[in-house]
Design a protein around this motif. Sequence first.
Motif, mmCIF file in Angstrom:
data_model
loop_
_atom_site.group_PDB
_atom_site.id
_atom_site.type_symbol
_atom_site.label_atom_id
_atom_site.label_comp_id
_atom_site.label_asym_id
_atom_site.label_seq_id
_atom_site.Cartn_x
_atom_site.Cartn_y
_atom_site.Cartn_z
ATOM 1 N N ALA A 77 17.302 41.235 79.675
ATOM 2 C CA ALA A 77 17.578 39.793 79.684
ATOM 3 C C ALA A 77 16.263 39.046 79.570
ATOM 4 O O ALA A 77 15.178 39.621 79.727
ATOM 5 N N PRO A 78 16.315 37.734 79.299
ATOM 6 C CA PRO A 78 15.084 36.931 79.329
ATOM 7 C C PRO A 78 14.465 36.968 80.730
ATOM 8 O O PRO A 78 15.133 37.284 81.719
ATOM 9 N N LEU A 79 13.186 36.594 80.804
ATOM 10 C CA LEU A 79 12.449 36.705 82.060
ATOM 11 C C LEU A 79 13.100 35.903 83.182
ATOM 12 O O LEU A 79 13.243 36.397 84.299
ATOM 13 N N ARG A 80 13.494 34.664 82.902
ATOM 14 C CA ARG A 80 14.095 33.841 83.962
ATOM 15 C C ARG A 80 15.341 34.503 84.528
ATOM 16 O O ARG A 80 15.554 34.526 85.742
ATOM 17 N N GLN A 81 16.170 35.080 83.643
ATOM 18 C CA GLN A 81 17.380 35.747 84.101
ATOM 19 C C GLN A 81 17.044 36.990 84.908
ATOM 20 O O GLN A 81 17.727 37.298 85.893
#
Length: 602
Positions: A202-206
């Motif tokens: 997933a993307p970093l924030r997720q």
Amino acid sequence: MDIIQLLPDSVANQIAAGEVIQRPASVIKELVENAVDAGARNIRVLVTDAGRTSLQVIDDGCGMSETDARLAFERHATSKIRKADDLFSLHTMGFRGEALPSIAAVAQVVLTTRMATDEIGTCLTLHGSRVVSQEPVACPVGSNFRVDNLFFNVPARRKFLKSNATELNNILTAFERIVLVYPDITFQLYSNQQEMLSLRAAPLRQRIVDVFGKRMSQELLPIEVDTAFCRISGFVGKPEAARKKGNQNYFFVNGRYMRHPYFHKAVMGAYERLVAEGTVPPYFIYFDVDPANIDVNIHPTKTEIKFEDEQGIYQILSAAVKDAIGRFSDVTAIDFDTVGRPEIPVFDPQRHAIPMPDVQYNPSYNPFATSPSAKTVASHLSLLSDLTRPTASQTDMPSLFPDADESAPSLIMEKSPEHYQYKGRYVMTAVKSGLMIIDQHRADVRICYERYMEQLRRHSASTQKLLFPEMLQLSPSDSVLMQRFLPDLLTIGFDISDLGGGSFALNGIPADIEGYDPLTLVRNIVTDAAEKGSGVTADELHTVLALSMARNTAIDYGQVLSNDEMERLVNELFACANANYTPDGHPVLAILPQSDIDRLLH
């Protein structure tokens, strides 16, 4: 007679293992980093008894040939570097070639591996650096490392391992530091066949939210800056997300976790006057730096990194964090909505101006002139300075603190029935020997602490059920800690159910703490316990729990008290085993002797 001799490789490996392999978490770190370097897209970690009995790392990376599998366990055998200059252009997690031989020197290791170009794989078994067997085997592409009986041949090291809860917490900490760097890789972690973490790519924030809970999503501010020195990206927390120390604070450089107090100071400087003293906001900050400008080869664990221009990066980091806080601040710089606002007249120089008010003063007044009143003021200030000046030890001010054993009964008998609350912080009451000043918050901390400790000893407390259960989501490491002191929370009146996966249902709270936010209260307790560390004994855990509850439920500063409430506070304080100090050593009360009061007003 010659006395210098070469150590056998097995002994040298055990010595190296003392620096590289300190606990099961060290093994997890090294094996998972090797899997990342091998190009794995899916990594699965399985531990039994917090790694004491067994731990296993399975990946779908490039795998190894039969020769490489055997050579990988030789000292200083590595595929990461070829010459010394390569140390300054590293793009991999590992490079020394010490991890695998160090692990094999102190454990029983089974490696099963296959490359995509091979039809059959290799199974290699080692016990304490000694190759037991090597045979062909059918297996998927990638590598499967199983490490059993860690430190089986070094009983002194095995004896010093901490409890399973502590070692599992260390494993989770090491695991979190890796998964936060590689959000594009799928990770799974199992403890005793129970899933603890399942992180999809997933993307970093997720990825941050998946590790630390959905609540984190609302607390993050992105930062992004690209300069000639370095590129800085990631997220910092909003000021209101600041918590006590021990929060989620991470620095990564070129995909490698690092500790850096100097850069931490830069981040905290940006939050000056925005967060309460003693609290730290979360941050996840990633540095991309030319490998030639850093040195990662200064510590075996590779968590200490030397930068060529630390001061320059400090300035860039500080400016980036300040910019992130400023850009996402809720305060509007200019407000153009003037509907309904009072009209401010434009200055007209032709109109008659209002005259400046006449100020009356005494031109002959000299504040430095000696007079009885000036002397009195100076005397008062000097005496107050002497009474309040901090000293090297508490014994320097014997007159300010009553003797707990001898004075408490007489003080409680001779105190005035009327009390005065000063600035919402101190309760002042007259006693025979002078004026007693009590810190209302610290006094109630002492009272609540002794009550909660008694409840823990007696296993007796009443519970107030919540109309609707509250859901609490904790990070994996906090979840392990929560599970450890959950029985003690039940003892003092909480009703909490473990739903698994770091989720807990708060069904009830102690009956005497109604009016407090239950979720915030439990989170603060977990934070306080995390600050103490996961290696505390059962008795220490009771102390931490009781003190945390007391701090969070005691009368706060600024709370207005009636005379009856102050009377109750004083009476209950002097019923405690130690009325003079809080459980963590802060003074609760002081007595201003009558003789000093007379001297002040002489």
